[in-house]
Design an enzyme around this catalytic site. Structure first.
Site, PDB file in Angstrom:
ATOM      1  CB  CYS B  94      -0.908   0.006   1.221  1.00  0.00           C
ATOM      2  SG  CYS B  94      -1.836   1.551   1.417  1.00  0.00           S
ATOM      3  CB  CYS B  97      -1.387   4.828   4.470  1.00  0.00           C
ATOM      4  SG  CYS B  97      -1.268   4.856   6.267  1.00  0.00           S
ATOM      5  CB  SER B  98      -0.575   0.992   6.740  1.00  0.00           C
ATOM      6  OG  SER B  98      -1.666   1.737   7.260  1.00  0.00           O
ATOM      7  CB  CYS B  99      -4.702  -0.663   2.612  1.00  0.00           C
ATOM      8  SG  CYS B  99      -5.660   0.840   2.845  1.00  0.00           S
TER       9      CYS B  99
END
Lengths: 209, 186
Positions: B94, B97-99
């Site tokens: 991702c 960000c951080s999915c």
């Protein structure tokens, strides 16, 4: 930050724990319990608003905490004065989440798929180009794909459009597609011929190619 | 301190509002630290290896197939399972960000959320794989999935050779988190 150079090597940690400090546990739990959590797009955008130099110098949960703090204040749930003193002055406006209600709260799904939106403009196999868009606010169109040509691989129905939803301008659901971009189209002739990057992109990001 | 008093006047007092709120926070932490994580995904992968009907359901609608195990909840509303083959290797990132698919993998590790991984997984996947000690033949096609919040991707690694005699539980024990993100083979 996809495609940027100079950000170092990836450093996997062997037998990494879920959390590295107690305060990380507390921040994760606060973010999940927070009344601001309903809008994931606004949460994403709030973390993007952290100034670049600071963003790169703090850890992941520090970013979460900074964003949570900002959203609690802007949402009117706490004041800066209360955060500074640690003492709540007004009545508690958020209903209490009980420990017994946590499993149900965590199981609750928040799908952003929306029915009844008009027909999709593209179909799998269609050649498209990502528009050269540079909005100042939140978007899910990565910079490295802007202006690049790809092929639609899948259509996923209409989903809440993050570019408006992140800014409180409504859900405005739009068709969502998986688009395949050849690595060479994105990164030039030095990239391996077979490799590719797939992105889930909303229709307003795309034009026919 | 007030909560150190255990005399009769105070012993029956209900817990304070703040104490009850903290108890709920602790329950959230307990869920992510002890009740979800990559062991969930490993069971899904193992079943996909041995049960062709389940594999078909997983490919058709990963969220529904994963829900058969009771793995549901936020950040897994729309999941998609992508299979590695001898010719194709999948890698999930991702860059925004951080999915990450929480119901099957839990919370992402620090490296997944790091600037280095987010920057390089899309432009230099082979270099990133090398940092995990994973070397793929040049002729293998790498598909990088730069995911966002709408769809969460789970890589189904190839079943290792020589595991024909193993049952589902033994197979699940072979499946690693990195294998399900695509930074390693199983």
């Amino acid at each position: 930050m996809g495609g940027m150079h100079g950000l170092g090597l990836v450093a996997p940690e062997a037998d990494e724990p879920v959390f590295h400090a107690d305060w990380e546990r507390r921040v994760l739990a606060l973010v999940i319990a927070s009344p601001t959590r309903g809008n994931i797009d606004a949460g994403c955008h709030q973390r993007e608003l952290i100034p670049g130099a600071e963003y790169l110098s703090i850890t992941y949960y520090e970013r979460w905490f900074a964003a949570l703090r900002a959203m609690l204040v802007s949402g009117g749930f706490v004041t800066e004065g209360e955060l500074a003193s640690g003492v709540a002055l007004g009545p508690k406006v958020t209903p209490r989440l009980s420990a017994e209600a946590v499993p149900a709260a965590l199981a609750r799904q928040g799908s952003y798929l929306r029915e009844g939106v008009g027909a999709a403009a593209f179909r799998p196999g269609d050649h498209v180009r990502a528009r050269n868009l540079h909005p100042a606010g939140h978007t899910r169109l990565p910079r490295y794909a802007r202006g690049r040509a790809g092929v639609v691989e899948a259509y996923h129905g209409a989903h809440v459009f993050p570019d408006t939803h992140a800014h409180g301008r409504g859900e405005d659901p739009r068709p969502l597609y998986t688009v395949r971009f050849a690595a060479r189209e994105l990164w030039g002739p030095a990239a391996p011929a077979r490799d590719s990057v797939r992105l889930d992109l909303w229709e307003p990001y795309l034009e026919p190619a | 301190m007030a909560h150190d008093h255990h005399d009769h006047d105070h012993g029956q007092e209900p817990p304070s509002d703040i104490a009850l709120r903290v108890k709920a926070l602790d329950a959230i932490v307990d869920h992510f630290e002890h009740k979800t994580g990559p062991r969930n995904g490993a069971r899904v992968v193992a079943r996909s290896w041995i049960d062709p009907a389940f594999r078909a359901r997983l490919q058709a609608d990963a969220s529904a197939a994963v829900a058969e195990f009771g793995y549901t909840g936020s950040q897994g509303e729309h999941m998609r399972a992508v299979e590695n083959t001898p010719a194709v290797h999948n890698l999930v990132v991702c860059t925004l960000c951080s999915c990450y698919p929480w119901p099957v993998l839990g919370l992402p590790p620090v490296w997944y959320k790091s600037s280095a991984y987010r920057a390089r997984a899309v432009i230099d996947p082979r270099g990133v794989l090398a940092e995990f000690g994973t070397k793929l033949p040049d002729e293998v096609e790498i598909r990088v999935w730069d995911s966002t919040a709408e769809l969460r991707y789970l890589v189904i690694p190839e079943r290792p050779a020589g595991t024909e005699g193993l049952d589902e539980t033994a197979l699940a024990a072979l499946v690693t988190r990195d294998g399900m993100v695509g930074t390693a083979r199983v």
